[in-house]
Design an enzyme around this catalytic site. Sequence first.
Site, PDB file in Angstrom:
ATOM      1  N   GLU A   1       0.667  -1.070   0.156  1.00  0.00           N
ATOM      2  CA  GLU A   1      -0.203   0.130  -0.111  1.00  0.00           C
ATOM      3  C   GLU A   1       0.841   1.199   0.062  1.00  0.00           C
ATOM      4  OE1 GLU A   1      -3.125  -0.442   2.855  1.00  0.00           O
ATOM      5  OE2 GLU A   1      -4.056  -2.183   1.896  1.00  0.00           O
TER       6      GLU A   1
ATOM      7  N   GLU B   1      -3.648  -8.991  -0.261  1.00  0.00           N
ATOM      8  CA  GLU B   1      -4.200  -9.011   1.019  1.00  0.00           C
ATOM      9  C   GLU B   1      -5.700  -8.887   0.801  1.00  0.00           C
ATOM     10  OE1 GLU B   1      -2.209  -6.148   3.697  1.00  0.00           O
ATOM     11  OE2 GLU B   1      -4.100  -5.514   4.342  1.00  0.00           O
TER      12      GLU B   1
HETATM   13  C1  GAL Z   1      -4.471  -2.657   4.975  1.00  0.00           C
HETATM   14  C2  GAL Z   1      -3.021  -2.727   5.494  1.00  0.00           C
HETATM   15  C3  GAL Z   1      -2.605  -3.481   6.782  1.00  0.00           C
HETATM   16  C4  GAL Z   1      -3.613  -3.398   7.703  1.00  0.00           C
HETATM   17  C5  GAL Z   1      -4.841  -3.523   7.329  1.00  0.00           C
HETATM   18  C6  GAL Z   1      -5.824  -3.445   8.175  1.00  0.00           C
HETATM   19  O1  GAL Z   1      -4.762  -1.833   4.321  1.00  0.00           O
HETATM   20  O2  GAL Z   1      -2.016  -3.255   4.518  1.00  0.00           O
HETATM   21  O3  GAL Z   1      -1.191  -3.239   7.040  1.00  0.00           O
HETATM   22  O4  GAL Z   1      -3.341  -2.102   8.137  1.00  0.00           O
HETATM   23  O5  GAL Z   1      -5.218  -2.725   6.236  1.00  0.00           O
HETATM   24  O6  GAL Z   1      -7.149  -3.750   7.734  1.00  0.00           O
END
Ligand code: GAL
Length: 795
Positions: free
Chosen positions: A411, A490
């Site tokens: 991100e 993710e």
């Molecule tokens: C994502 C991020 C993670 C964590 C997660 C929580 O956007 O990559 O590190 O913050 O959100 O939902």
Amino acid sequence: MGYAQAQSARTVADFDKGWKFHLGDVKDADQASAADKDWRSLNLPHDWSIEGTFNKDNPATPEGGALPGGIGWYRKTFTVPLASKGKQVYIDFDGVYQHSDVWVNGHHLGFRPNGYISFWYELTKYLNYGGVNVIAVKVDNSQQPNSRWYSGSGIYRNVWLVTTNPVAIDHWGTYVTTPNVSTKSAVVNIDIKVKGEPDPRYYKLITTLYDAQGKPVKTASADVKFTKDSTVSVNQKLLIANPKLWSVTTPYLYKAVSKLYRISMLANEPLAYIDTYTTPLGIRTFEFDADKGFILNGKPMKILGVCDHHDLGSLGSAINTRALERQLQILKGMGVNGIRTSHNPPAPELLDLCDKMGFIVMDEAFDMWKQEKTKYDYHLFWDEWHRKDLEDQILRDRNHPSVFIWSIGNEIGEQYSKTDTVGRVIARELAGIVRSLDKTRPITSANNDPSVTSNIIASGALDLIGYNYHENEYAGFHKRYPGKKFIATETTSGLETRGYYDMPSDSIRIWPSQWDKPFVREGNNVSAYDNVRPPWGSTHEATWKVMKKYDMLSGMFVWTGFDYLGEPTPYSWPSRSSYFGIVDLAGFPKDIYYMYQSEWTNKTVLHIFPHWNWEAGKTVDVWAYYNNADEVELYLNGKSVGIKKKTGDDLHVMWRLKYEPGTLKAVSRKNGKVVLTKEIHTAGTPAKIELTADRSNIKADGKDLSFVTVRILDKDGNVVPDADNLVNFKLTGVGTIASVDNGDPVSHDPFKAHYRKAFHGLALAIVQGKELRGTITLTATSAGLAPATVVIKAK
Ligand code: GAL
């Protein structure tokens, strides 16, 4: 001397023991003569933050775990034998968080800002041979916030003292690839860097490949001649028949042992044995296919992964191999076959374990580039250090068969800007660095903007287009990116507090837009039904339903496998750890664990929840995850409440009923035959403690752990679901209590303690052995409850 004879010419000594530590800055502590005798004595790995007190005003903020940072000094006094004179001596740090400066005998060796990278210094010319030496390390984690999660502070990974001959195989000096693999044969290609002085003498490098049983399989030999350069690259190819392939179910490991000899040119005879370097390796083929997804050894399979941060719950970030292994075992039990090292290079032990246990690793480099995410993070060091850090990560990790994907960032802010092309330039630069060192694995980046306007995707630098979240856009992936390859870097971010249930369960609640008062509970609990998610995420079921539908989707990494310290989103203080885990911080699975287990394993599953202690007359939703059966019938106090079957893409079944105390019983059936039966009883008041050790035999090596689960039971042996009794531990014998926990994200009790309240009926004590054989006895007591004892043997 024959080639077969070899005592070790290289020593790699564990350098973890006998350090002195001082929390706070000390003037002149870098000097060899500095007085450290009143400092605390300890063994590494060490994380001083985890010993601190939770406080919302700590500069890390609750996002960073609300524990203290600061400056810490470590010193170690050691002797180097006279016999080491003429050798080369190095100190290797697997990781120091962060901003470390290292001195030996008052000479500054270097500064390393990155808290997750492995690095090393040469000590040779500063050492007193046959005398006393001092290493001093200053660790500066005072400028915070510098992380979006708990980092820990200190020399939290292992340290090694490496001694070699002046001519030796270089640091991270081998590179193994397996370019041609079939069931009949495989080529093991090994590039070896030998370093030394421009030297007129002749050397021979003999590499033997051993199978997992330690049987030699093949040997290759090459002459090594230094010309003008002080480094020589040697290539060896070993063709082997009938290779045993590495896979997630049979993670078969070979090792290549490279031995270096000085030889007499005329007689081609060994004159001296110079070095040995061992490279573990696995033989496998894989590809990512735009249509078929991930293919391992010729067979398509889905990567069923989780993201994890590096902390080990109540042990903090201090690396412990058994604690990591336990995490991986719990994840394997749920069917996980992939790990994303979010968002940084992992401890080397994690990759060793993934090699051995069979996980597909996405090895990630950065959480930010030039654009900051927190005020004092790595963006401050980007320009000077990113090349070196990325190179070192690839050099260190590229021989691990478990590593399948390189991620150049998570991100990253630079993905967004419409006018700024910096994101594209950096993406190409980073991908170029990776490819210059390893072309065998695809490069991705975890993009929360997966659209065509993302600078990182538009750079063309990625082999795999990585989507963070956006599961509604998976189906249209090839419309957006024709012919490209997909990975869900993710997913999900489902929220759940273990053991806490909030009805009704069948409406999805999104934070913050639909985060209504009634379920922001006192105590910051999130309902354990799979129904709470942040606006960017999804429920666990929602993403998995899409993922399983399309072959082109090569796999996913769920946010997260385990709860971690820090990032208590959607809450802040008093919460200090996350709610995203499928498993809580103490290692107790949440209910959603069993949804995955029913889908991702062949194990027969029937899991029902919630507990069965409610106010009379309350409407209660009962959920069941099951597999290998056609239906589940639920009985309340012997009366059927109905048969439910999953239809369509259902992943669970549900009954809504009026609570009455007693027994809830579920029976799964296939073709009318009972497959499994599960019962939940209304629990009475707490009556006794039960202790269960995950292992009753541990190694007497001072590191090994036994994880002891505490359950608060009623007189009939039912777990009391709301029990929060204070449990006191007493340990006698050859061990210590390393830490305690209960999985409660809101508890501010210290982890380094001999007491813990139960949380929803459970607590955990982590017992650590000493370097002594014998018996460890752990006793747990609590006012009004029958005590319990568990005995662990250290061998
Ligand atoms: C994502 C991020 C993670 C964590 C997660 C929580 O956007 O990559 O590190 O913050 O959100 O939902």
